[in-house]
Every structure is written in C-alpha cells, then in structure tokens.
Design an enzyme around this catalytic site. Sequence first.
Site, PDB file in Angstrom:
ATOM      1  CG  ASP A   1      -9.646  -0.285   5.052  1.00 51.44           C
ATOM      2  OD1 ASP A   1      -9.995  -0.267   3.881  1.00 51.44           O
ATOM      3  OD2 ASP A   1      -9.571  -0.524   6.042  1.00 51.44           O
TER       4      ASP A   1
ATOM      5  CE  LYS B   1      -3.591  -2.342   1.886  1.00 51.44           C
ATOM      6  NZ  LYS B   1      -4.544  -2.718   3.424  1.00 51.44           N
TER       7      LYS B   1
ATOM      8  CD  GLN C   1      -3.532  -4.684   6.466  1.00 48.67           C
ATOM      9  OE1 GLN C   1      -3.337  -3.461   5.772  1.00 48.67           O
ATOM     10  NE2 GLN C   1      -4.310  -5.906   5.983  1.00 48.67           N
TER      11      GLN C   1
END
Length: 288
Positions: free
Chosen positions: A120, A53, A97
């Site tokens: 997200d 990422k 994460q």
Amino acid sequence: MNTKVIDGKAHARAVREALRPRVDALKSRGVVPGLGVVLVGDNPASRAYVRSKGRACAEVGLHSEQYDLQPTASEAEVLERVHALNADARIHGIMVQLPLPEHVRVERVIDAISLAKDVDGFHPQNVGLLATGHPNLVPCTPAGVVVMLEREGIDLQGRHAVIVGRSNIVGKPMAMLLLQKNATVTICHSKSRALAALTRQADVLVAAVGRAKFIGGDMVREGAVVIDVGINRLPDGKLAGDVDYASVLGRASHATPVPGGVGPMTIAMLLANTVYAAERIAGKMGSE
Ligand code: NDP
C-alpha cells in the site's frame, strides 16, 4: 468541447495484462507472488473492496490470502497477524484494509508491516522515499492516477495540477507523484480559501474529498483534465464521485467516471505492487 471519458477499466485491464509475463517469469523460478489481506471488522464497503482484490489476484495468477478479524480484535491481535505475514515466505505483499476500528492505532499497524511487503506504500519509510524522489512502493490510488494519465498521453510537465484533499493515502502522495512528473502542484483542503478560484486554475484537477458531487462544472476550467478519486454512497444506494460528473461533461477535455475510473486502476496497481515486491524479494534471495 467533447469530453473524453477515461475508461479506467480498460486501462486496468492493460496493466493486468502487462503483469502476466512478469508473473510467469516468477513462477518459472518457483515463486508465486502472494498478497495477504487483513480485514478487521465487518464494514460492508471494506468487505466488498477486499473481495474484489482477491478476485483480481486470482485473475492474474497471484496467490492471495484473506484474514478476517473480529471488530473487537485487539491491536495486539492485528499486530500479531501482520508479524505472521511478515515472516510468511509465500506472502510478498501485505495490505491491511482501512479504516481500522478506533481502538486499533493505524500508525502502529502500518509501522509493523515489513518495508519490502508494504504494497500500500503507507509505511513512513516508503512515504519518505517518495517525498525525497526515490519512490519504492507507492500508494496504489495516486500511482494508478499517474499511470492512467500517462496512458492517455496527457503531458504533466509544467502543467498546473490542483488536488483537492490532503489525506496520507490519496492527496499527499498524489502531490508527490505529480511533482515528480514536473507538474506545478497545488494542494487544497477544508481550510483553503476561495477554493473555486484555485480549482479553476487547474490544467489537471484531482478530486479526493469524500463528498458526493462536491466539484461542480463551475469549478472547472474549460479544457481541464478532471480525475475523480471519490467513492461515495448516495442515499439511493448508487455510487457517486466527488465530481458532479454531468456538469463537467462538455467542459473538461478528459474526465474519469465513478464507478469505472480510478477504482479499477487502484486494484490493478495493488497487483502491480505485489508483483514488484515479489520480484525484489525473489531477486534478493537469488543473489544470496
Ligand atoms: P479523507 O477524508 O481522509 O480526506 C478528505 C480530504 O478532503 C481532506 O484532506 C479534507 O480536508 C478535504 N476536504 C473535506 N472537505 C473539504 C472541503 N469542503 N473543501 C476542501 N477540501 C475538503 O479521504 P480520502 O483521501 O481517504 O478519500 C477521499 C475520497 O476518495 C473518498 O471518497 C474515498 O472513498 C475515495 N477513495 C477512493 C479510492 C479509489 O480507489 N478510487 C481509494 C481511496 C479513497 P482536511 O484535511 O482539511 O480535513
């Protein structure tokens, strides 16, 4: 039937390219879109995802910062990091994460992320907006699947989409997005009866199960589009999807490989969400 292998890498590249002018426009206004990534613990797969990422951000000119917290970090420490990123003007997107260690409540952490920076799309308010048909920031994996289907010219209207998996991060938002595209949607899970009879009805079959090669060719209707979200590590170290890829080739009209299918699109959509968040935040500042 000749199965078209959907090239997720190529689609992801195109999505990234389309972001460049938007990033340039932001930069000309003095705004560098920034992503803050929080990693708790030392899960090797999570580490690898976070690394890729960061690399992808650099490639399109985004600023990214990674915060590594010890596996023993308390929930309060994780929340403190999220609050700091919420207040940081250089950061427009925050991603924590997953999975988090068991002693850290994932809902508490997601709730703490500022709605405007929730790239997200897991915050309950963003989930609600998607469910009520007013999507704002949408989870990256299902959003990437829809973009990929559209870029392949696959019409979803009125078609039967069957999703295997009902997680909050893939299955459920996938269903909402496909519904919004006017597909008829069936969601299956571990308690579903006669699973193969359901999957065989699919015009578009999305596998998000987390079990290597779980969907065999016999579960797929001839001519169906097969999207494999799964990423599973086999004992020999190789990656495999949730679909037994070899057995759907020649049967499906389209299929995504693993790796090289949904995975690259997920990262591209994270970048897209960060740019979108930066545009929204910069727009609000401009109109103040
Ligand atoms: P979860 O484990 O959270 O969810 C799995 C789902 O599959 C559950 O809803 C579960 O049902 C269902 N399931 C499990 N076994 C069966 C079965 N025998 N029959 C029918 N349904 C079953 O996984 P995620 O949604 O987080 O991830 C799914 C996969 O996608 C994983 O391989 C993951 O690594 C991958 N992934 C890939 C991403 C990418 O970028 N490509 C991003 C995110 C995930 P129930 O709810 O009843 O338990």
